[in-house]
Design a protein around this motif. Sequence first.
Motif, PDB file in Angstrom:
ATOM      1  N   GLU A  92       0.577  -0.998   0.152  1.00 56.15           N
ATOM      2  CA  GLU A  92       0.217  -0.261  -0.171  1.00 56.15           C
ATOM      3  C   GLU A  92       0.967   1.066  -0.302  1.00 56.15           C
ATOM      4  OE1 GLU A  92      -3.254   0.280   3.328  1.00 56.15           O
ATOM      5  OE2 GLU A  92      -3.926   1.513   2.378  1.00 56.15           O
TER       6      GLU A  92
ATOM      7  N   GLU B 192     -18.207   4.379  -2.493  1.00 57.09           N
ATOM      8  CA  GLU B 192     -18.285   5.991  -2.580  1.00 57.09           C
ATOM      9  C   GLU B 192     -18.750   6.224  -0.453  1.00 57.09           C
ATOM     10  OE1 GLU B 192     -21.461   7.717  -2.086  1.00 57.09           O
ATOM     11  OE2 GLU B 192     -22.401   7.813  -3.842  1.00 57.09           O
TER      12      GLU B 192
ATOM     13  N   SER C 156     -15.494  10.188   0.184  1.00 60.04           N
ATOM     14  CA  SER C 156     -14.128   9.461   0.362  1.00 60.04           C
ATOM     15  C   SER C 156     -14.480   7.917  -1.037  1.00 60.04           C
ATOM     16  CB  SER C 156     -14.207   8.664   1.089  1.00 60.04           C
ATOM     17  OG  SER C 156     -13.567   8.794   2.245  1.00 60.04           O
ATOM     18  N   GLN C 157     -13.897   7.884  -1.611  1.00 58.66           N
ATOM     19  CA  GLN C 157     -13.746   7.291  -3.123  1.00 58.66           C
ATOM     20  C   GLN C 157     -13.351   5.753  -2.951  1.00 58.66           C
ATOM     21  OE1 GLN C 157     -16.031   7.955  -6.802  1.00 58.66           O
ATOM     22  NE2 GLN C 157     -14.341   7.862  -7.998  1.00 58.66           N
ATOM     23  N   GLU C 158     -14.207   4.966  -3.172  1.00 58.50           N
ATOM     24  CA  GLU C 158     -12.848   3.940  -3.505  1.00 58.50           C
ATOM     25  C   GLU C 158     -13.008   2.810  -4.793  1.00 58.50           C
ATOM     26  OE1 GLU C 158     -12.172   0.915  -0.235  1.00 58.50           O
ATOM     27  OE2 GLU C 158     -10.674  -0.132  -0.640  1.00 58.50           O
TER      28      GLU C 158
ATOM     29  N   LEU D  36     -12.670  -0.261  -6.504  1.00 56.20           N
ATOM     30  CA  LEU D  36     -11.879  -2.247  -6.218  1.00 56.20           C
ATOM     31  C   LEU D  36     -11.945  -2.871  -7.700  1.00 56.20           C
ATOM     32  CD1 LEU D  36     -14.132  -3.349  -3.458  1.00 56.20           C
ATOM     33  CD2 LEU D  36     -11.346  -2.430  -3.789  1.00 56.20           C
TER      34      LEU D  36
ATOM     35  N   SER E 275      -7.077  -1.885  -4.585  1.00 58.23           N
ATOM     36  CA  SER E 275      -7.502  -1.140  -4.822  1.00 58.23           C
ATOM     37  C   SER E 275      -7.369   0.606  -4.300  1.00 58.23           C
ATOM     38  CB  SER E 275      -8.000  -1.016  -3.720  1.00 58.23           C
ATOM     39  OG  SER E 275      -7.119  -1.069  -2.086  1.00 58.23           O
TER      40      SER E 275
ATOM     41  N   ARG F 178      -7.669   4.450  -3.528  1.00 59.31           N
ATOM     42  CA  ARG F 178      -8.697   5.414  -2.350  1.00 59.31           C
ATOM     43  C   ARG F 178      -8.337   6.553  -2.278  1.00 59.31           C
ATOM     44  NH1 ARG F 178     -11.860   2.727   3.198  1.00 59.31           N
ATOM     45  NH2 ARG F 178     -12.497   4.908   3.591  1.00 59.31           N
ATOM     46  N   HIS F 179      -9.676   7.433  -2.220  1.00 56.58           N
ATOM     47  CA  HIS F 179      -9.474   8.795  -1.986  1.00 56.58           C
ATOM     48  C   HIS F 179      -9.562   8.993  -0.724  1.00 56.58           C
ATOM     49  CE1 HIS F 179      -9.413  13.485  -2.237  1.00 56.58           C
ATOM     50  NE2 HIS F 179      -8.127  12.687  -1.777  1.00 56.58           N
ATOM     51  N   ASP F 180      -9.562   9.683   0.578  1.00 56.92           N
ATOM     52  CA  ASP F 180     -10.143   9.960   1.668  1.00 56.92           C
ATOM     53  C   ASP F 180      -9.755  11.892   1.385  1.00 56.92           C
ATOM     54  OD1 ASP F 180     -11.456   7.992   3.506  1.00 56.92           O
ATOM     55  OD2 ASP F 180      -9.582   7.107   2.442  1.00 56.92           O
TER      56      ASP F 180
END
Lengths: 250, 250, 250, 250
Positions: A199, B132, B197-199, B201, B210, B212-214
């Motif tokens: 990660e 999301e 947030s959005q992930e 996969l 994966s 991901r943005h938070d």
Amino acid sequence: MTTRVAVLGAQGRMGSTSVTALEAAEGLEVVAQVDVGDPIERVTEQEADVALVFTTPDVALEQVLWCVEQGVHVVVGTSGFDGDRLRAVREAVEQRTDVSVLVVPNFSIGAVLLMRFAATAAPFFESVEIIEMHHPAKVDAPSGTAVRTAELVAAARAEAGSDPVPDATTTDPEGARGAKVDGITVHAVRSRGFVASQEVLLGGEGEILSLRHDSSTRESFMPGVVTAVRHVADRPGVTVGLDAVLGLDA
Amino acid sequence: MTTRVAVLGAQGRMGSTSVTALEAAEGLEVVAQVDVGDPIERVTEQEADVALVFTTPDVALEQVLWCVEQGVHVVVGTSGFDGDRLRAVREAVEQRTDVSVLVVPNFSIGAVLLMRFAATAAPFFESVEIIEMHHPAKVDAPSGTAVRTAELVAAARAEAGSDPVPDATTTDPEGARGAKVDGITVHAVRSRGFVASQEVLLGGEGEILSLRHDSSTRESFMPGVVTAVRHVADRPGVTVGLDAVLGLDA
Amino acid sequence: MTTRVAVLGAQGRMGSTSVTALEAAEGLEVVAQVDVGDPIERVTEQEADVALVFTTPDVALEQVLWCVEQGVHVVVGTSGFDGDRLRAVREAVEQRTDVSVLVVPNFSIGAVLLMRFAATAAPFFESVEIIEMHHPAKVDAPSGTAVRTAELVAAARAEAGSDPVPDATTTDPEGARGAKVDGITVHAVRSRGFVASQEVLLGGEGEILSLRHDSSTRESFMPGVVTAVRHVADRPGVTVGLDAVLGLDA
Amino acid sequence: MTTRVAVLGAQGRMGSTSVTALEAAEGLEVVAQVDVGDPIERVTEQEADVALVFTTPDVALEQVLWCVEQGVHVVVGTSGFDGDRLRAVREAVEQRTDVSVLVVPNFSIGAVLLMRFAATAAPFFESVEIIEMHHPAKVDAPSGTAVRTAELVAAARAEAGSDPVPDATTTDPEGARGAKVDGITVHAVRSRGFVASQEVLLGGEGEILSLRHDSSTRESFMPGVVTAVRHVADRPGVTVGLDAVLGLDA
């Protein structure tokens, strides 16, 4: 047109999984399987277009040079195929400009994409740290992939003129598994339940971008193996890395 | 050379946060702050090079057209600035080819990178799904960013000739928050504790990638605001999207 | 003292993996393996203390009743062993109070702990949502484990007098895979690369507690199988669920 | 019946946020706010039932002793209130057995639950590692919460007779931020974008249980503050830790 493939080291773990994957792939046919004790001449007898090599480094070098001389394209999946071995192959290919050799340190397309994305994103964030997670039988830390990722991230930041990653730590008396690679901290987790995961955390004010790859079986390398075999002939000369055949550099 | 910036809608939340960020940024100076009741002429009186617009859509259109006419470059941060408004601006810019307008639906560099990475990676994986996560006061599901991401992912797969995402589900009587957008399933989580947030996969045999943005604060948009203001003048005409000024299309 | 174990359905996937695990466990010995066509009398001939049953539901009921009659403790691993079947076993055990039967719907200790933790934590947070992730060949959504988790979470909140989970959604025209179970939203992801995963998100102002379990191989059930076999005799009567033998209710 | 609360250190960050939260909570009333220069007698003049103390350690000790003498229950939120200070309070409370003092090192219910869950789960898994993530201005590594979590995990494993966590690492020449605490590896990430996060990874063959808590604002501590103030009077004597008032030890 079907591409005829010879697999060298066909009975090893990567070799045998690859034979199955190549046979299932459209447009590819496995015409020769060579393992310890088998004559390498099968490659040419069966008129293979491409040899896929998973044998040990020393045997691999000899085999690659032989294939090049015979005009057979080669995908090298043997680990640690670098330095002197790579130089020897480059010299041989200079004599046979019709032959392509693709050396692939990591067949995982997901892992390769993760490295690229991390390097692309790195200059846009203040902080970058890497966490790699592997099974507890692994003897070295951090993993080669994580070190390579850190190097790519650091190089991208250097090129963009990024500041060093901020870190006010003054008290950290003991340290944990991992390393700081070119200024990028890499944490190495060893736990039952992981095979190979990585990660990359990229942090800015009020946001985190995290890019993670989890690999749990050898099958996850097969799309990379198939892509390498399909496209090795497109790139004359010696190429290192799967990136080159993923069509990302349009 | 310092770039002189006027902020329109300077007392709103994005406007005021932007004033602070622009003043802290090297090479930029906020020379005019315009809000409700203030004369827009301040922009030209103070000889602004760039106007950054965060006013409401109708006011914004008038202001953008005025700035274009005066020869001031514009960054549009107003939400929902598309369709007829965008067409009107394009027409105006055809008359003033020395002016650049950059319309930015999303100032989060992290979110923009995530969308690009997702689209790049999508053709290499069998499966793609999007999760999301937003605060529970959000009234629409799925989020606009997630829908846009799904569209980009679907377009990238269509162009690459990817198979549909596999799904054997036959029993799913109720459904949950979210949607299927161009064949890509988007799950919408609403929970206290999330801002945005959005992930994404991406799954293949034995592996998951994966992305991901938070995002937790408005400050996370500021690097995007600063970049847009710095580079708007580099792209003549009307441009939509932050991507264009991130220097990713070398 | 060694516990003598008979495995019924010994050649199935769970049965054969269990034989290997039980033989490796201290204090346990597999004395009989019974599969289709084998006489069940082997269980008593080999003086088994415990029978571990993985046969199909109908065969399983007959076998369990026979074992109870013979005074052999039983661990039932057959899926869907509930309703009438469970009632029949309860009646039989009333006649043989020296026999214990443990019915285990889920042998994953990790999954069982996750459910408990989710139920314990649920009343302390405003929001709870569940994301379950499985391979794309799964036909039903959401998963049984996720539905059970949602029920436990909802029951814990009801008992604590928690408010409903907040949700301002007014526009959600399509819906995605999943369900709302007793007020708890469950999202169902189907993607290559997952075997069986579940995440419970608990959200409060400024915080998220996330509890996640990823299971990738049948071996992950083995600690649960071994624990069940070791402790079945400790609980007279019929017990449902692995919790009872984990020693958590001190 | 309303509980009357005095807040000491009412103008500090935790104090002022707590005043807001207590005033919004049913059944609680803030009757006195005391800060530097204010007479502590306000606490008794306003007939407070409970004093909530957020002043610095030395001031705090004096104030707590004074409150105990006056028969006012106390919740101590001051960091580092342990050792000699705690002993002094215990002695004082022995003289006033009608008074309760609750010392709370961590008001985050989510963080407290995470620690409990980690300790409960730890004996069921071969491997446990901890990753804590904080903002880059933090000077010490690993965080106090992570060290405490590791100690609880290690103690639970010792009591259960668990084997040491497996680790074959032989090459790890540099080390990264973090520590090994009682045999449990703790990784310390420092990145912009995090406030305070912690993840406990528990691994077994083919499975990972991960327990994670992300805290982004001071508001996340308020449910813990309110719960402590509400229940301090229920536990005579001196109690350390929020656990005691969460009703988890039924």
